[in-house]
Design a protein around this motif. Structure first.
Motif, mmCIF file in Angstrom:
data_model
loop_
_atom_site.group_PDB
_atom_site.id
_atom_site.type_symbol
_atom_site.label_atom_id
_atom_site.label_comp_id
_atom_site.label_asym_id
_atom_site.label_seq_id
_atom_site.Cartn_x
_atom_site.Cartn_y
_atom_site.Cartn_z
ATOM 1 N N UNK A 66 0.819 -1.208 0.000
ATOM 2 C CA UNK A 66 0.000 0.000 0.000
ATOM 3 C C UNK A 66 0.858 1.265 0.000
ATOM 4 N N UNK A 67 2.061 1.140 0.615
ATOM 5 C CA UNK A 67 2.958 2.293 0.681
ATOM 6 C C UNK A 67 4.372 1.836 0.350
ATOM 7 N N UNK A 68 5.165 2.730 -0.207
ATOM 8 C CA UNK A 68 6.556 2.425 -0.529
ATOM 9 C C UNK A 68 7.329 2.131 0.756
ATOM 10 N N UNK A 69 8.113 1.089 0.724
ATOM 11 C CA UNK A 69 8.913 0.715 1.889
ATOM 12 C C UNK A 69 8.172 -0.126 2.911
ATOM 13 N N UNK A 70 6.880 -0.317 2.710
ATOM 14 C CA UNK A 70 6.086 -1.107 3.645
ATOM 15 C C UNK A 70 6.271 -2.596 3.356
ATOM 16 N N UNK A 71 6.386 -3.393 4.409
ATOM 17 C CA UNK A 71 6.482 -4.835 4.239
ATOM 18 C C UNK A 71 5.100 -5.380 3.893
ATOM 19 N N UNK A 72 5.087 -6.376 3.023
ATOM 20 C CA UNK A 72 3.811 -6.892 2.554
ATOM 21 C C UNK A 72 3.881 -8.397 2.369
ATOM 22 N N UNK A 73 2.851 -8.937 1.757
ATOM 23 C CA UNK A 73 2.750 -10.386 1.554
ATOM 24 C C UNK A 73 3.981 -10.944 0.844
ATOM 25 N N UNK A 74 4.566 -10.180 -0.065
ATOM 26 C CA UNK A 74 5.740 -10.643 -0.806
ATOM 27 C C UNK A 74 6.919 -10.933 0.107
ATOM 28 N N UNK A 75 6.940 -10.324 1.298
ATOM 29 C CA UNK A 75 8.034 -10.532 2.249
ATOM 30 C C UNK A 75 7.780 -11.726 3.159
ATOM 31 N N UNK A 76 6.620 -12.340 3.047
ATOM 32 C CA UNK A 76 6.277 -13.462 3.916
ATOM 33 C C UNK A 76 7.098 -14.702 3.609
ATOM 34 N N UNK A 77 7.339 -15.494 4.626
ATOM 35 C CA UNK A 77 8.070 -16.750 4.492
ATOM 36 C C UNK A 77 7.425 -17.783 5.413
ATOM 37 N N UNK A 78 8.030 -18.967 5.509
ATOM 38 C CA UNK A 78 7.471 -20.013 6.372
ATOM 39 C C UNK A 78 7.326 -19.543 7.813
ATOM 40 N N UNK A 79 8.347 -18.838 8.312
ATOM 41 C CA UNK A 79 8.322 -18.411 9.716
ATOM 42 C C UNK A 79 7.204 -17.412 9.976
ATOM 43 N N UNK A 80 6.690 -16.792 8.909
ATOM 44 C CA UNK A 80 5.584 -15.850 9.072
ATOM 45 C C UNK A 80 4.329 -16.552 9.583
ATOM 46 N N UNK A 81 4.207 -17.846 9.326
ATOM 47 C CA UNK A 81 3.058 -18.602 9.840
ATOM 48 C C UNK A 81 3.141 -18.752 11.351
ATOM 49 N N UNK A 82 4.332 -18.795 11.890
ATOM 50 C CA UNK A 82 4.514 -18.833 13.349
ATOM 51 C C UNK A 82 4.048 -17.511 13.956
ATOM 52 N N UNK A 83 4.389 -16.408 13.292
ATOM 53 C CA UNK A 83 3.933 -15.095 13.745
ATOM 54 C C UNK A 83 2.414 -14.977 13.615
ATOM 55 N N UNK A 84 1.884 -15.536 12.536
ATOM 56 C CA UNK A 84 0.430 -15.509 12.336
ATOM 57 C C UNK A 84 -0.279 -16.233 13.486
ATOM 58 N N UNK A 85 0.225 -17.406 13.837
ATOM 59 C CA UNK A 85 -0.381 -18.167 14.928
ATOM 60 C C UNK A 85 -0.355 -17.368 16.236
ATOM 61 N N UNK A 86 0.781 -16.721 16.512
ATOM 62 C CA UNK A 86 0.918 -15.942 17.740
ATOM 63 C C UNK A 86 -0.045 -14.755 17.747
ATOM 64 N N UNK A 87 -0.191 -14.096 16.605
ATOM 65 C CA UNK A 87 -1.086 -12.937 16.543
ATOM 66 C C UNK A 87 -2.538 -13.356 16.729
ATOM 67 N N UNK A 88 -2.937 -14.510 16.160
ATOM 68 C CA UNK A 88 -4.301 -15.005 16.333
ATOM 69 C C UNK A 88 -4.569 -15.319 17.803
ATOM 70 N N UNK A 89 -3.592 -15.931 18.468
ATOM 71 C CA UNK A 89 -3.752 -16.238 19.898
ATOM 72 C C UNK A 89 -3.930 -14.958 20.708
ATOM 73 N N UNK A 90 -3.132 -13.924 20.394
ATOM 74 C CA UNK A 90 -3.221 -12.668 21.136
ATOM 75 C C UNK A 90 -4.579 -12.013 20.905
ATOM 76 N N UNK A 91 -5.040 -12.008 19.657
ATOM 77 C CA UNK A 91 -6.323 -11.382 19.333
ATOM 78 C C UNK A 91 -7.511 -12.155 19.896
ATOM 79 N N UNK A 92 -7.301 -13.444 20.174
ATOM 80 C CA UNK A 92 -8.386 -14.273 20.694
ATOM 81 C C UNK A 92 -8.433 -14.261 22.213
#
Length: 418
Positions: free
Chosen positions: A332-358
């Motif tokens: 959305x903005x220049x210099x912003x990290x996005x889906x293209x920067x995602x990797x396998x370890x990003x799924x670990x971060x995703x799991x942690x964020x879902x737990x925090x939000x829940x």
């Protein structure tokens, strides 16, 4: 004839116990002692340091050694091997120390491999600045090495880790009596590292749909589902066995077998925290596991039906999923990290964020992830700190200051004016 020094370039003179030593600093920054004025075949000698205080300390030892060589005093009975230690010999001692059994404080093979790479790099740098002994290393040496790594483009977190290891090795050599020095006192500021990109739920769903609709990626659908449901590291998932799954109480075990005696070393599984942990099965993962054939010891298979290899998963995820789906999730903005920067370890971060939000308690999530202390976990819980948001919402609108505080401000202004 002793060297004649230019005006303003006269060396410092130090009267030690036996001789008077002029000392000076060469263009390289290394301090030298000029003993020619003392006669008795004394020569110019490197003090082996760019640090003045250390150089003077070495000068007093040189003074004693020269006096012993000339027969002015009896030779010291102290073991010279404990006073001077080459970088190669000290590194060998530290390597042997790390190779102790884990039970008594030794390190894992993967950790030792990382340590060796760090020490190899530092020893090469030390030779370029004419340092060959651990005794010559000072806080200034580490500062110069930090600048060297920064100039090469290393991240702050990497530099912090390497300097910390060098301080640890130096401290151990001091405490064990291999060198006659105090531990280095250089203070390091822990670097704030850039975290892996965290997928959104929409992005995870898009990856799962893409894999389900692409027949050759059916195996990857299971891998992504398992990682998103557990936050496992890819190495842990690749080594997961059917014997680790307990369907009757819906639990999987991440086993650490480093302390087992009935298995060959290459077959022993280990975790980063060196302890086993247990994770409840979510409904999606439970259904997935029940649908998989239990024909092999390991749960998840690779694209050709063989043993799942972490590097294969990483490469195919980027090439066959992330690069293909990137146009759907642009920056959305220049210099912003996005889906293209995602990797396998990003799924670990995703799991942690879902737990925090829940609202899952932070302590439980750290147990599931295998962390005794985690900056990453705290990050996502801080982002979801509802109490903090409520306090922020209680602040008055801009310019709407309570009367009491407004009066105090006017009194301060009057007092300043008077």
């Amino acid at each position: 004839m002793p060297r004649k020094y230019k005006k303003g370039d006269e060396p410092e003179k130090h009267q030690c116990q036996f001789f008077n030593w002029p000392i000076y600093q060469r263009k390289s920054g290394v301090w030298y002692a000029d003993g020619r004025s003392n006669g008795a075949c004394l020569k110019r000698t490197s003090l082996g340091s760019k640090d003045r205080d250390e150089a003077i300390s070495n000068l007093h030892r040189l003074d004693r050694v020269q006096a012993e060589n000339l027969g002015l005093v009896p030779r010291s009975r102290s073991d010279p091997g404990k006073k001077r230690l080459t970088l190669t010999a000290g590194r060998k001692l530290f390597d042997d120390h790390n190779e102790r059994p884990i039970l008594v404080g030794g390190t894992k093979p993967s950790t030792r491999k990382r340590y060796r790479a760090i020490l190899d790099k530092f020893l090469q740098f030390a030779l370029t600045i004419r340092i060959s002994e651990w005794n010559q290393i000072t806080e200034r040496t580490l500062s110069e090495y930090a600048k060297h790594l920064a100039d090469l483009g290393y991240a702050r977190k990497t530099i912090y880790g390497e300097l910390n290891l060098l301080k640890t090795a130096f401290k151990w050599l001091c405490n064990e009596g291999h060198i006659d020095r105090e531990p280095l006192k250089l203070k390091l500021r822990k670097a704030e590292c850039e975290r892996a990109y965290c997928y959104t739920s929409e992005e995870v769903n898009a990856m799962l749909t893409h894999c389900a609709e692409t027949k050759p990626l059916g195996w990857l659908y299971g891998v992504i589902t398992a990682l998103a449901c557990t936050g496992l590291r890819i190495g842990e998932l690749a080594s997961l066995k059917w014997s680790d799954i307990r369907f009757h109480d819906r639990t999987l075990t991440i086993a650490d077998e480093s302390g087992f005696s009935d298995q060959q070393g290459s077959d022993r599984r280990s975790t980063k925290s060196s302890r086993s942990r247990h994770i409840p099965l979510r409904n999606e993962l439970h259904a997935l596991l029940e649908s998989l054939p239990q024909t092999e010891a390991y749960v998840f298979r690779g694209p050709r039906g063989g043993r799942l290899k972490p590097d294969t998963v990483r490469n195919i995820l980027v090439r066959e999923v992330i690069e293909i789906l990137t146009p759907r999730f642009p920056k959305k903005f220049a210099g912003q990290r996005s889906f293209a920067d995602g990797r396998l370890h990003s799924l670990r971060h995703y799991f942690c964020s879902v737990c925090a939000n829940t609202g899952i308690p932070e302590r439980i999530v750290m147990e599931w992830l295998g962390h005794a202390d985690s900056e990453m976990v705290r990050h996502y819980y801080h982002l979801n700190d509802e109490e903090s948001r409520r306090k922020m919402d209680q602040l008055p609108p801009i310019g709407d200051i309570p009367d009491g505080e407004k009066d105090n401000g006017e009194d301060d202004d009057l007092a300043a004016a008077s």
